[in-house]
Write a protein that holds these residues in place. Structure first.
Motif, PDB file in Angstrom:
ATOM      1  N   ASP A  27     -15.085  75.355  85.878  1.00 49.83           N
ATOM      2  CA  ASP A  27     -15.388  73.960  85.514  1.00 49.83           C
ATOM      3  C   ASP A  27     -14.339  73.001  86.066  1.00 49.83           C
ATOM      4  O   ASP A  27     -14.674  71.934  86.595  1.00 49.83           O
ATOM      5  CB  ASP A  27     -15.486  73.811  83.993  1.00 49.83           C
ATOM      6  CG  ASP A  27     -16.756  74.394  83.418  1.00 49.83           C
ATOM      7  OD1 ASP A  27     -17.723  74.603  84.195  1.00 49.83           O
ATOM      8  OD2 ASP A  27     -16.803  74.655  82.201  1.00 49.83           O
ATOM      9  N   ASN A  97     -24.550  59.479  89.601  1.00 48.60           N
ATOM     10  CA  ASN A  97     -24.410  59.989  88.239  1.00 48.60           C
ATOM     11  C   ASN A  97     -23.195  60.891  88.063  1.00 48.60           C
ATOM     12  O   ASN A  97     -23.052  61.534  87.020  1.00 48.60           O
ATOM     13  CB  ASN A  97     -25.683  60.738  87.835  1.00 48.60           C
ATOM     14  CG  ASN A  97     -26.841  59.796  87.647  1.00 48.60           C
ATOM     15  OD1 ASN A  97     -26.761  58.861  86.863  1.00 48.60           O
ATOM     16  ND2 ASN A  97     -27.914  60.014  88.383  1.00 48.60           N
ATOM     17  N   LEU A 100     -21.060  60.607  84.798  1.00 49.08           N
ATOM     18  CA  LEU A 100     -21.680  61.219  83.610  1.00 49.08           C
ATOM     19  C   LEU A 100     -21.548  62.732  83.637  1.00 49.08           C
ATOM     20  O   LEU A 100     -21.246  63.370  82.621  1.00 49.08           O
ATOM     21  CB  LEU A 100     -23.157  60.827  83.520  1.00 49.08           C
ATOM     22  CG  LEU A 100     -23.448  59.353  83.293  1.00 49.08           C
ATOM     23  CD1 LEU A 100     -24.940  59.079  83.375  1.00 49.08           C
ATOM     24  CD2 LEU A 100     -22.899  58.918  81.954  1.00 49.08           C
ATOM     25  N   VAL A 101     -21.794  63.328  84.806  1.00 53.83           N
ATOM     26  CA  VAL A 101     -21.690  64.781  84.948  1.00 53.83           C
ATOM     27  C   VAL A 101     -20.245  65.213  84.710  1.00 53.83           C
ATOM     28  O   VAL A 101     -19.979  66.190  83.997  1.00 53.83           O
ATOM     29  CB  VAL A 101     -22.186  65.229  86.350  1.00 53.83           C
ATOM     30  CG1 VAL A 101     -21.914  66.690  86.589  1.00 53.83           C
ATOM     31  CG2 VAL A 101     -23.666  64.923  86.510  1.00 53.83           C
ATOM     32  N   ARG A 104     -19.371  65.148  81.054  1.00 57.30           N
ATOM     33  CA  ARG A 104     -19.975  66.284  80.361  1.00 57.30           C
ATOM     34  C   ARG A 104     -19.164  67.561  80.591  1.00 57.30           C
ATOM     35  O   ARG A 104     -18.906  68.327  79.666  1.00 57.30           O
ATOM     36  CB  ARG A 104     -21.417  66.481  80.846  1.00 57.30           C
ATOM     37  CG  ARG A 104     -22.392  66.581  79.711  1.00 57.30           C
ATOM     38  CD  ARG A 104     -23.826  66.718  80.161  1.00 57.30           C
ATOM     39  NE  ARG A 104     -24.325  65.449  80.670  1.00 57.30           N
ATOM     40  CZ  ARG A 104     -24.963  65.297  81.817  1.00 57.30           C
ATOM     41  NH1 ARG A 104     -25.222  66.313  82.575  1.00 57.30           N
ATOM     42  NH2 ARG A 104     -25.370  64.115  82.211  1.00 57.30           N
ATOM     43  N   ILE A 105     -18.769  67.779  81.842  1.00 57.56           N
ATOM     44  CA  ILE A 105     -18.000  68.986  82.170  1.00 57.56           C
ATOM     45  C   ILE A 105     -16.639  68.956  81.480  1.00 57.56           C
ATOM     46  O   ILE A 105     -16.195  69.951  80.913  1.00 57.56           O
ATOM     47  CB  ILE A 105     -17.834  69.125  83.702  1.00 57.56           C
ATOM     48  CG1 ILE A 105     -19.184  69.391  84.365  1.00 57.56           C
ATOM     49  CG2 ILE A 105     -16.860  70.247  84.039  1.00 57.56           C
ATOM     50  CD1 ILE A 105     -19.148  69.301  85.884  1.00 57.56           C
ATOM     51  N   THR A 107     -15.805  67.372  78.762  1.00 62.49           N
ATOM     52  CA  THR A 107     -15.995  67.565  77.325  1.00 62.49           C
ATOM     53  C   THR A 107     -16.117  69.051  77.022  1.00 62.49           C
ATOM     54  O   THR A 107     -15.520  69.555  76.063  1.00 62.49           O
ATOM     55  CB  THR A 107     -17.242  66.812  76.832  1.00 62.49           C
ATOM     56  OG1 THR A 107     -17.070  65.423  77.110  1.00 62.49           O
ATOM     57  CG2 THR A 107     -17.462  67.011  75.353  1.00 62.49           C
ATOM     58  N   LYS A 108     -16.864  69.751  77.851  1.00 54.72           N
ATOM     59  CA  LYS A 108     -17.027  71.200  77.685  1.00 54.72           C
ATOM     60  C   LYS A 108     -15.685  71.913  77.866  1.00 54.72           C
ATOM     61  O   LYS A 108     -15.367  72.835  77.127  1.00 54.72           O
ATOM     62  CB  LYS A 108     -18.045  71.729  78.698  1.00 54.72           C
ATOM     63  CG  LYS A 108     -18.268  73.210  78.639  1.00 54.72           C
ATOM     64  CD  LYS A 108     -19.255  73.641  79.703  1.00 54.72           C
ATOM     65  CE  LYS A 108     -19.092  75.119  79.993  1.00 54.72           C
ATOM     66  NZ  LYS A 108     -19.638  75.478  81.282  1.00 54.72           N
TER      67      LYS A 108
END
Length: 144
Positions: A27, A97, A100-101, A104-105, A107-108
């Motif tokens: 990630d 985008n 946003l991606v 998300r990554i 946050t993970k």
């Protein structure tokens, strides 16, 4: 015959570090060195200006582009340089985008990183316990 015992913390830590560590590294590599230009809205599916109003706004002078289009005060020129008012349907937008991606990554990776830290702690604790246990066994066995 002596039975060899496996330290549970060491085993859990090794499995967790290997699985979560590889996911975390993958990630982070994607975020910091991955392809960032592949997240654009498709060229054949651009969005209307109205659909992107929550993402960005364009101003020309003191008026938004939407106000210029609604009031027919925004002009373009055709091939013969004859001016004509630009309509809302003539304006389309493509959005990248990637932010946003990426969010998300990342946050993970916050959750994965925490779990990785827990498993790394278990691994280190298991290693220390195993070393102390071996040292204790070696001290208890008389050498001949």
């Amino acid at each position: 015959m002596t039975q060899k015992s496996t330290n549970v913390l060491l085993l859990i830590g090794m499995i967790g570090v290997l699985t979560l560590g590889s996911s975390l590294v993958a990630d982070l590599m994607q975020v910091f060195s991955g392809e960032k230009g592949i997240y654009w809205t498709h060229t054949e599916m651009p969005l209307s200006l109205k659909e992107t109003g929550n993402t960005f706004q364009i101003f020309i002078g003191e008026k938004s582009l939407q106000e210029h289009l609604a009031g027919k005060t925004f002009f373009a020129a055709d091939g013969e340089l004859v001016p004509y008012p630009v309509a809302s349907k003539d304006v389309t937008v493509r959005i990248n985008n990637w932010p946003l991606v990426k969010a998300r990554i990342l946050t993970k990776t916050t959750c994965t990183g925490f779990a990785f830290g827990v498993n790394l702690t278990l691994l280190i604790t298991g290693l220390v316990q195993t070393c102390l246990q071996r040292k204790k066994k070696a001290d208890n066995h008389p050498r001949g």
